[in-house]
Motif scaffolding. Structure first.
Motif, short mmCIF file in Angstrom:
data_model
loop_
_atom_site.label_atom_id
_atom_site.label_comp_id
_atom_site.label_asym_id
_atom_site.label_seq_id
_atom_site.Cartn_x
_atom_site.Cartn_y
_atom_site.Cartn_z
N GLU A 186 -0.87 -1.27 -4.55
CA GLU A 186 -2.01 -0.35 -4.57
C GLU A 186 -1.54 1.05 -4.17
O GLU A 186 -0.71 1.21 -3.27
CB GLU A 186 -3.10 -0.84 -3.63
CG GLU A 186 -3.69 -2.19 -4.02
CD GLU A 186 -4.81 -2.61 -3.09
OE1 GLU A 186 -5.88 -1.98 -3.13
OE2 GLU A 186 -4.59 -3.56 -2.30
N ALA A 245 -2.50 5.29 -3.37
CA ALA A 245 -3.39 6.41 -3.07
C ALA A 245 -2.65 7.68 -3.46
O ALA A 245 -1.52 7.92 -2.98
CB ALA A 245 -3.75 6.44 -1.59
N TYR A 246 -3.23 8.49 -4.34
CA TYR A 246 -2.61 9.73 -4.80
C TYR A 246 -3.25 10.91 -4.08
O TYR A 246 -4.47 11.08 -4.12
CB TYR A 246 -2.79 9.89 -6.31
CG TYR A 246 -1.81 9.07 -7.12
CD1 TYR A 246 -0.67 9.66 -7.65
CD2 TYR A 246 -2.04 7.72 -7.36
CE1 TYR A 246 0.23 8.92 -8.41
CE2 TYR A 246 -1.15 6.96 -8.11
CZ TYR A 246 -0.02 7.57 -8.62
OH TYR A 246 0.87 6.84 -9.37
N GLN A 286 1.34 3.70 -10.55
CA GLN A 286 0.05 3.01 -10.51
C GLN A 286 -0.16 2.17 -11.77
O GLN A 286 -0.67 1.04 -11.71
CB GLN A 286 -1.06 4.04 -10.37
CG GLN A 286 -2.46 3.45 -10.23
CD GLN A 286 -3.49 4.54 -10.07
OE1 GLN A 286 -3.69 5.36 -10.97
NE2 GLN A 286 -4.13 4.59 -8.92
N LEU A 301 -8.39 6.10 0.54
CA LEU A 301 -8.74 6.42 -0.85
C LEU A 301 -9.87 7.43 -0.91
O LEU A 301 -9.86 8.37 -1.73
CB LEU A 301 -9.13 5.14 -1.59
CG LEU A 301 -8.01 4.11 -1.80
CD1 LEU A 301 -8.56 2.86 -2.45
CD2 LEU A 301 -6.88 4.69 -2.65
N ARG A 302 -10.87 7.26 -0.04
CA ARG A 302 -12.00 8.18 -0.02
C ARG A 302 -11.54 9.58 0.39
O ARG A 302 -11.91 10.59 -0.23
CB ARG A 302 -13.05 7.67 0.96
CG ARG A 302 -14.30 8.57 1.04
CD ARG A 302 -15.11 8.30 2.30
NE ARG A 302 -14.33 8.51 3.51
CZ ARG A 302 -14.05 9.72 4.01
NH1 ARG A 302 -14.46 10.82 3.39
NH2 ARG A 302 -13.34 9.82 5.11
N ASP A 324 -9.43 11.22 -2.37
CA ASP A 324 -10.28 11.63 -3.48
C ASP A 324 -11.02 12.92 -3.15
O ASP A 324 -11.14 13.83 -3.97
CB ASP A 324 -11.26 10.52 -3.83
CG ASP A 324 -12.14 10.87 -5.02
OD1 ASP A 324 -11.58 11.08 -6.12
OD2 ASP A 324 -13.37 10.95 -4.86
N TYR A 328 1.26 2.87 5.99
CA TYR A 328 1.65 2.59 4.60
C TYR A 328 2.92 1.74 4.57
O TYR A 328 3.76 1.80 5.47
CB TYR A 328 1.91 3.90 3.84
CG TYR A 328 0.75 4.85 3.88
CD1 TYR A 328 -0.34 4.69 3.04
CD2 TYR A 328 0.73 5.91 4.79
CE1 TYR A 328 -1.42 5.56 3.09
CE2 TYR A 328 -0.35 6.78 4.85
CZ TYR A 328 -1.42 6.60 4.00
OH TYR A 328 -2.48 7.46 4.07
N LEU A 333 1.40 5.49 -0.57
CA LEU A 333 0.86 6.84 -0.65
C LEU A 333 1.78 7.67 -1.53
O LEU A 333 3.00 7.70 -1.32
CB LEU A 333 0.77 7.48 0.74
CG LEU A 333 0.30 8.94 0.78
CD1 LEU A 333 -1.16 9.05 0.34
CD2 LEU A 333 0.47 9.51 2.19
N TRP A 374 -7.73 1.22 4.35
CA TRP A 374 -7.23 1.64 3.05
C TRP A 374 -8.34 2.29 2.22
O TRP A 374 -8.11 3.30 1.55
CB TRP A 374 -6.66 0.44 2.31
CG TRP A 374 -6.11 0.74 0.94
CD1 TRP A 374 -6.58 0.30 -0.25
CD2 TRP A 374 -4.98 1.57 0.63
NE1 TRP A 374 -5.83 0.79 -1.29
CE2 TRP A 374 -4.84 1.58 -0.80
CE3 TRP A 374 -4.10 2.32 1.39
CZ2 TRP A 374 -3.84 2.28 -1.43
CZ3 TRP A 374 -3.10 3.04 0.74
CH2 TRP A 374 -2.98 3.01 -0.65
N ARG A 375 -9.54 1.74 2.29
CA ARG A 375 -10.66 2.34 1.57
C ARG A 375 -10.95 3.74 2.11
O ARG A 375 -11.31 4.65 1.34
CB ARG A 375 -11.90 1.45 1.69
CG ARG A 375 -11.83 0.20 0.81
CD ARG A 375 -13.19 -0.45 0.68
NE ARG A 375 -13.63 -1.03 1.94
CZ ARG A 375 -13.38 -2.28 2.32
NH1 ARG A 375 -12.70 -3.09 1.53
NH2 ARG A 375 -13.83 -2.73 3.48
N LYS A 435 0.87 -1.18 0.00
CA LYS A 435 0.00 0.00 0.00
C LYS A 435 0.91 1.23 0.00
O LYS A 435 1.71 1.42 0.92
CB LYS A 435 -0.91 0.01 1.24
CG LYS A 435 -1.80 -1.23 1.38
CD LYS A 435 -2.88 -1.25 0.33
CE LYS A 435 -3.97 -2.27 0.65
NZ LYS A 435 -3.48 -3.65 0.78
#
Length: 435
Positions: free
Chosen positions: A33, A35-36, A26, A386-387, A390, A54, A4, A382-383, A2
């Motif tokens: 996986e 996350a940006y 990515q 991402l949320r 975003d 992470y 970042l 992790w979800r 994971k």
């Protein structure tokens, strides 16, 4: 893993090479996986993002470029305690290492950065990232500023074949002697070529980009522009001047404003006597790959191309003193010869597959996996990361849209009246540069 990825966007639409580099991890990271997070300020680092364990954290060069901002000290002091909370193996991807380097040294110490992927050669590692300043040994690896993106190459190949209307094209950031003699080269070569092609009948489009992104071509339009050029001019990127705190850059810029006709020797003697030439890493910039991708023949200033590109085969060589510029113009007029050289360069840099983002990102992620201890963190957290990322990214996108409108209006004003544009800009910004 994971991972970042911390980056920073300065414009709604930017040069293609930035997105290609940023999202290559990515795109080609395999099962890893990502996350940006567009790190525009402390508010972007929410608790969900800060608390997650992470495996690795990548600091992209677009975020590290914020050190050029006049208020970066205040920015960093707000971000530092938050960045120190981030868990995981930390790596830097750095461009323009030769200026404001003290901030990089401090961040490496503060954040316990494990590795730096730099656009310098090994002979300059200790000069640019000395162990005494970073507290680290065996810190650096060399990467290029840009590579070939396969999906973009497919798009280029799909473009309708057409005649190229521009004989010589060029875009580069207008520079003075603030980055030493080599840093000025991309401006000097443009000025020399503009003078040489005068009254030759060649159709040219040689322009320098300015503050406010005037004359800058972004997005797909950049590749359309290259596809319309038979030849371009250029040189290897980088600087010959090591400027850790930016003071030499400021002094040279100010001196050049006060003495607009000053020669290099005058600026060097007044601002950095005997200090130029401390670093020697002149690397392939993204533009060399982009021209190869579009089969645009390149006229490049003579330099050390590390045996990758061969003069006469992969590019037309221009002597540093411009003594062979007459021969270069003869070569430019030879359409068949230019097409042959462009195709050979394409074979060397593109068709060979040695310089792709797929290869670059695959190798980088393999190195990070071998160095980063896996955290085996939960998927639910992790979800949430991402949320939160975003949401933060979408929030700042609204700001970028407003900036984009202002930049479009400014560029329109420049097209109508460059003099009025500079007058308005002087009143609003005091002549200072903006991103």
């Amino acid at each position: 893993m994971k991972v970042l990825v911390l980056h920073r966007r300065f414009r709604l639409q930017d040069r293609p090479t930035i997105d290609d580099h940023l999202y290559s991890f990515q795109r080609y990271g395999g099962d890893d996986e990502f996350a940006y997070l567009n790190l525009w300020g402390p508010a972007a680092l929410t608790e969900e993002i800060l608390a997650y364990p992470y495996d690795a954290v990548i600091f992209h060069y677009t975020f590290l470029a914020a050190r050029f901002d006049q208020d970066f000290e205040q920015q960093y002091e707000k971000l530092r305690p938050l960045l120190q909370r981030l868990k995981g193996y930390k790596v830097f991807f750095v461009h323009d290492e030769y200026v404001f380097t003290r901030w990089l040294w401090k961040m490496i110490r503060d954040l316990d950065v494990g590795h730096v992927y730099a656009t310098i050669y090994p002979e300059d590692y200790e000069t640019v990232f000395p162990a005494a300043e970073t507290g680290k040994t065996n810190l650096c690896s060399t990467v290029l500023p840009g590579y070939v993106e396969e999906t973009r190459q497919m798009w280029i190949n799909s473009r309708t074949s057409r005649s190229r209307k521009i004989d010589v094209g060029y875009r580069a950031l207008q520079s003075d002697y603030a980055f030493g003699q080599h840093g000025y080269l991309k401006t000097q070569v443009a000025l020399e070529m503009q003078e040489a092609v005068r009254d030759t009948g060649l159709h040219t489009d040689i322009r320098m980009t300015e503050d406010g992104y005037v004359n800058t071509i972004v997005g797909d339009k950049w590749f359309d522009y290259l596809l319309n050029c038979r030849t371009t001019i250029g040189c290897l990127g980088g600087s010959s001047l090591m400027d850790p705190d930016g003071s030499l850059r400021r002094a040279a810029t100010q001196y050049s404003k006060q003495h607009p006709k000053a020669t290099y020797e005058e600026v060097e003697q007044a601002c950095y006597p005997g200090m130029d030439g401390q670093i020697h890493s002149h690397l392939f910039g993204p533009k060399i790959f982009e021209c190869a991708m579009t089969c645009t023949c390149q006229v490049l200033v003579k330099d050390d191309y590390r045996g990758v590109l061969e003069p006469g085969r992969d590019f037309i060589e221009l002597e540093p003193d411009y003594s062979n510029i007459g021969h270069v113009l003869e070569m430019i007029r030879d359409i068949s010869a230019c097409e042959t050289i462009a195709k050979r360069c394409y074979e060397t840099l593109v068709a060979s597959g040695r310089y792709t983002y797929r290869k670059f990102a695959g190798e980088i992620m393999a190195e990070i996996r071998s160095a980063a201890p896996l955290q085996n963190a939960d998927q639910t957290g992790w979800r949430e990361v991402l949320r939160a990322a975003d949401e933060a990214n979408r929030k700042f996108e609204r700001v970028l849209r407003r900036r984009h409108l202002k930049q479009s209006l400014a560029q329109g004003l420049y097209q109508i009246s460059p003099r009025l544009y500079h007058t308005v800009r002087q009143k609003r910004h005091g002549g200072g540069a903006e991103r």
